[in-house]
Write a protein that holds these residues in place. Structure first.
Motif, mmCIF file in Angstrom:
data_model
loop_
_atom_site.group_PDB
_atom_site.id
_atom_site.type_symbol
_atom_site.label_atom_id
_atom_site.label_comp_id
_atom_site.label_asym_id
_atom_site.label_seq_id
_atom_site.Cartn_x
_atom_site.Cartn_y
_atom_site.Cartn_z
ATOM 1 N N ALA A 222 0.826 -1.219 0.000
ATOM 2 C CA ALA A 222 0.000 0.000 0.000
ATOM 3 C C ALA A 222 0.852 1.256 0.000
ATOM 4 O O ALA A 222 0.529 2.240 -0.678
ATOM 5 N N ALA A 227 -1.860 4.524 -5.668
ATOM 6 C CA ALA A 227 -3.223 3.990 -5.554
ATOM 7 C C ALA A 227 -3.175 2.474 -5.462
ATOM 8 O O ALA A 227 -2.271 1.832 -6.010
ATOM 9 N N THR A 228 -4.153 1.903 -4.766
ATOM 10 C CA THR A 228 -4.280 0.448 -4.649
ATOM 11 C C THR A 228 -5.572 0.010 -5.316
ATOM 12 O O THR A 228 -6.635 0.612 -5.089
ATOM 13 N N ALA A 243 -6.085 -2.684 1.315
ATOM 14 C CA ALA A 243 -6.948 -1.553 0.966
ATOM 15 C C ALA A 243 -7.181 -0.649 2.168
ATOM 16 O O ALA A 243 -7.152 0.590 2.046
ATOM 17 N N ALA A 246 -4.019 1.360 2.761
ATOM 18 C CA ALA A 246 -3.914 2.425 1.757
ATOM 19 C C ALA A 246 -4.870 3.568 2.076
ATOM 20 O O ALA A 246 -4.516 4.749 1.962
ATOM 21 N N HIS A 247 -6.080 3.213 2.498
ATOM 22 C CA HIS A 247 -7.066 4.234 2.875
ATOM 23 C C HIS A 247 -6.572 5.031 4.069
ATOM 24 O O HIS A 247 -6.750 6.263 4.126
ATOM 25 N N VAL A 253 -8.030 4.369 -3.371
ATOM 26 C CA VAL A 253 -8.301 2.939 -3.441
ATOM 27 C C VAL A 253 -9.409 2.737 -4.475
ATOM 28 O O VAL A 253 -10.399 3.468 -4.488
ATOM 29 N N LYS A 276 -14.744 3.444 0.980
ATOM 30 C CA LYS A 276 -13.293 3.349 1.124
ATOM 31 C C LYS A 276 -12.618 3.179 -0.235
ATOM 32 O O LYS A 276 -11.393 3.233 -0.323
ATOM 33 N N ALA A 277 -13.425 2.935 -1.267
ATOM 34 C CA ALA A 277 -12.866 2.723 -2.597
ATOM 35 C C ALA A 277 -13.785 3.322 -3.659
ATOM 36 O O ALA A 277 -15.006 3.356 -3.487
#
Length: 365
Positions: A222, A227-228, A243, A246-247, A253, A276-277
């Protein structure tokens, strides 16, 4: 880095009570890793989070000996290493609060000034997930990103192989030392990856691939990236951990949506539902949200007549005749598979001849 400083960094890294966050605090306060061990305990006690048990660790000679042994391994194996204060340390990882103070690597990695994305997901991917992953990397190839993943079965190895197919750098983050490959079946891919990218880890040479190590290495997957992307995931799994990390780093994300109830889409749908994405349906979504500028010819250099390869000219003529059209319709009418059509459209977009629209639509400019 001079030998004494490297040994001091390794010594800090060896201490279970001194994680990366605490180590960075100590180094910032004392000025260097070596100075940490030369500073009076009463001075170190004033640093927030430094207790008596940590001070005891700092005095323990067994960590000094362990550092010496690992240093000798590094010299023998000729592995590379990057200190978090070095200019060549990966820039995105530098901004991760718990990023490793020392990152080990081997291969031919050049991550300076590069676009870097991580692609993760389930080990039990579907045929649809495999196809989406391969097409996504193909679509992004003209932008020359580095593809980061974890060398695991499923989405990870698919992303690595797709990057190699399109001549992109790819980086595999390992949950163990660099003297082994896990899973063993992917050793042949690890060799190819080292030729077109590399392997990275913050684990020492004698570290085995235990379960908790995979969770720990996910912060590097991450952290390395802008970006993931989660291709597919069940309701639980390591890709969701990545994720979440990363967030927490305030990185973008993306998750590929799936039908409600599909077991391999539960995780992705949950990330999107929890906000979250972002939804990812095509490479254009990623390019747009990350603000990756696509260079276009300057007005003074614009040509009235542009000579295009036959396949690109065919797409251009089609869009000029039909106007806004969905990518699937273009592929069907022209008899070109989507995974081959996507790079053509991206090349045309980079030349300022077509533009993507919401919903996988394209139009001629």
């Amino acid at each position: 880095m001079v030998e004494k400083e490297l040994l001091a960094v390794l010594r800090l890294q060896a201490m279970s009570l001194v994680g990366d966050v605490t180590a960075k605090k100590l180094i910032a306060h004392c000025g260097s890793a070596q100075a940490v061990f030369e500073t009076a305990p009463q001075t170190l006690e004033k640093i927030m989070g430094i207790g008596s048990r940590t001070l005891t660790h700092l005095k323990d000679p067994k960590f000094e000996e362990a550092a010496r042994v690992e240093w000798e391994v590094l010299q023998k194996m000729n592995w590379g290493y990057t200190y978090f204060k070095d200019p060549e340390y990966p820039e995105w990882l530098r901004h991760a609060v718990d990023g490793p103070i020392l990152l080990f690597h081997k291969g031919n990695i050049n991550w300076q000034g590069q676009r870097i994305i991580s692609i993760v997901g389930t080990r039990d991917m579907t045929a649809h997930g495999r196809r989406f992953c391969e097409e996504l990397v193909a679509e992004l190839a003209p932008l020359d990103p580095i593809i980061v993943s974890g060398l695991a079965y499923g989405v990870d190895i698919t992303a690595h192989k797709a990057a190699l197919t399109h001549g992109l750098q790819t980086i595999a983050c390992m949950a163990h030392g660099l003297n082994q490959t896990y899973p063993r079946a992917h050793a042949k891919y690890a060799k190819q990856i080292c030729e077109h990218g590399g392997l990275v880890t913050d684990f020492w040479s004698d570290t085995e691939p235990d379960r908790e190590h995979f969770l720990q290495r996910n912060r590097i997957i991450a952290g390395l990236s802008e970006a993931t992307i989660v291709i597919e995931s069940g309701a639980k799994g390591g890709s969701l951990v990545t994720a979440d990390i990363a967030h927490s780093y305030d990185r973008d994300v993306f998750a590929v949506p799936g039908r409600p109830g599909d077991s391999q889409s539960l995780g992705c749908n949950s990330l999107i539902k929890a906000q979250k994405a972002r939804i990812l349906t095509t490479a254009a979504d990623l390019v747009y949200h990350l603000g990756w500028e696509i260079e276009k010819p300057a007005p003074v250099q614009t040509q009235l007549f542009v000579t295009l390869p036959p396949e690109e000219q065919k797409v251009c003529d089609y869009l000029k005749k039909n106007g806004k059209t969905h990518i699937d319709a273009i592929a069907l009418d022209l008899g070109v598979p989507v995974f081959k059509l996507s790079p053509l459209l991206l090349n045309l977009e980079m030349q300022g001849l077509v533009r993507p629209l919401p919903g996988k639509m394209y139009e001629k400019l």
